[in-house]
Each structure stands twice: as structure tokens, then as C-alpha cells.
Design a protein around this motif. Structure first.
Motif, short mmCIF file in Angstrom:
data_model
loop_
_atom_site.label_atom_id
_atom_site.label_comp_id
_atom_site.label_asym_id
_atom_site.label_seq_id
_atom_site.Cartn_x
_atom_site.Cartn_y
_atom_site.Cartn_z
N PRO A 86 0.83 -1.21 0.00
CA PRO A 86 0.00 0.00 0.00
C PRO A 86 0.87 1.26 0.00
CG PRO A 86 -0.13 -1.14 2.12
CD PRO A 86 0.70 -1.98 1.20
N LEU A 87 0.39 2.29 -0.66
CA LEU A 87 1.11 3.56 -0.70
C LEU A 87 1.03 4.23 0.66
CD1 LEU A 87 0.04 5.01 -4.15
CD2 LEU A 87 2.25 4.05 -3.52
N GLN A 88 2.13 4.76 1.09
CA GLN A 88 2.19 5.49 2.35
C GLN A 88 2.26 6.98 2.04
OE1 GLN A 88 1.88 3.98 5.30
NE2 GLN A 88 1.77 2.04 4.22
N PRO A 89 1.44 7.80 2.69
CA PRO A 89 1.52 9.25 2.43
C PRO A 89 2.87 9.78 2.91
CG PRO A 89 0.01 8.80 4.25
CD PRO A 89 0.44 7.47 3.69
N PRO A 90 3.38 10.80 2.23
CA PRO A 90 4.65 11.37 2.65
C PRO A 90 4.52 11.99 4.04
CG PRO A 90 3.75 12.59 0.78
CD PRO A 90 2.84 11.45 1.06
N PRO A 91 5.62 12.06 4.80
CA PRO A 91 5.56 12.64 6.14
C PRO A 91 5.00 14.07 6.08
CG PRO A 91 7.73 11.67 5.74
CD PRO A 91 6.97 11.62 4.46
N GLY A 92 4.07 14.37 6.96
CA GLY A 92 3.49 15.71 7.03
C GLY A 92 2.27 15.89 6.16
N ALA A 93 1.94 14.91 5.33
CA ALA A 93 0.75 15.02 4.47
C ALA A 93 -0.47 14.59 5.28
CB ALA A 93 0.90 14.15 3.24
N GLU A 94 -1.60 15.23 5.00
CA GLU A 94 -2.83 14.87 5.69
C GLU A 94 -3.43 13.65 5.06
OE1 GLU A 94 -5.58 18.02 6.31
OE2 GLU A 94 -3.99 19.49 6.44
N ALA A 95 -4.00 12.76 5.86
CA ALA A 95 -4.60 11.53 5.36
C ALA A 95 -6.02 11.73 4.97
CB ALA A 95 -4.51 10.44 6.39
#
Length: 122
Positions: free
Chosen positions: A113-122
Motif C-alpha cells: 500500500p502507498l504510504q503518504p509522505p511525512p506531514g501530508a494529511e490523510a
């Protein structure tokens, strides 16, 4: 490696897939090769090209024009891409097949699964 322990299948031999240590390939290579191909052809070649693509699960026509089309190609080995290109070049009316994009990645990494970049809102 002795002749008693090395018995590749005919298909593996023709595609250049050998166990680790033979020709630099790893056994069980499980990669996905994603390619885009530009096919330049005469207008009357399109039915034969479509018929060929219908027989190849690795190919899909994604864009069409009167004298050219773009194909998506997904294979398990780089040699398969080259074999498909050679086969299309042999079709009557096909003028040229150009590899315009190629990417290879282990299948298990593509299934993560793709992980959002650090600091990005989910």
C-alpha cells in the motif's frame, strides 16, 4: 553447475531465465515490466494488429490513430517485451515499433500500500 542439477525448461532457456549464478539472473525472478510501445502502421494493418493484440494477454491498445497506435505492455521479463516487439514487426503493414517507456519493479513492492509522505494529511 553439473549437468545433473541444471535442467531449465525450454521456455526458461529461450527467455534467458536461469537459476542464481547462471548468466547473472536470479532464480524465481518475479518482476513486472511495464512498457509503452508506439506502433506505426499502414491503415490496412490495423485489423491484423488488433487480432494479434487480442491473442496476447500482455498487450492492450490504449490509443489509436489512422497510422499509429500506442500499446500498454505488462510482462514478467524484459525478453518478453522484445519478443512481442519482434512479432509485431513481422505483421504485414507494421512499419515500426518503438519502445517509448519501460519500468521494472519487483511485484511484491508494487503490491504494497502507498504510504503518504511525512506531514501530508490523510
Amino acid at each position: 553447475m553439473s549437468a545433473d542439477t541444471f535442467h531449465p525448461s525450454r521456455r526458461a532457456f529461450l527467455q534467458g531465465r536461469f537459476p542464481r549464478g547462471e548468466r547473472g539472473h536470479e532464480a524465481g525472478n518475479d518482476e513486472l515490466h511495464i512498457s509503452s510501445l508506439l506502433v506505426q502502421h499502414r491503415p490496412q494493418a490495423m485489423p491484423a494488429l488488433e487480432a494479434y493484440v487480442d491473442t496476447q494477454p500482455a498487450l492492450e491498445i490504449t490509443a489509436r490513430g489512422e497510422h499509429r497506435c500506442v500499446l500498454l505492455c505488462e510482462t514478467g521479463h524484459q525478453r518478453e517485451v522484445l519478443d512481442l516487439i519482434d512479432a509485431m514487426l513481422a505483421l504485414p503493414g507494421v512499419v515500426n515499433v518503438s519502445l517509448i517507456y519501460h519500468h521494472a519493479e519487483p511485484r511484491d513492492e508494487l503490491e504494497q500500500p502507498l504510504q503518504p509522505p511525512p506531514g501530508a494529511e490523510a
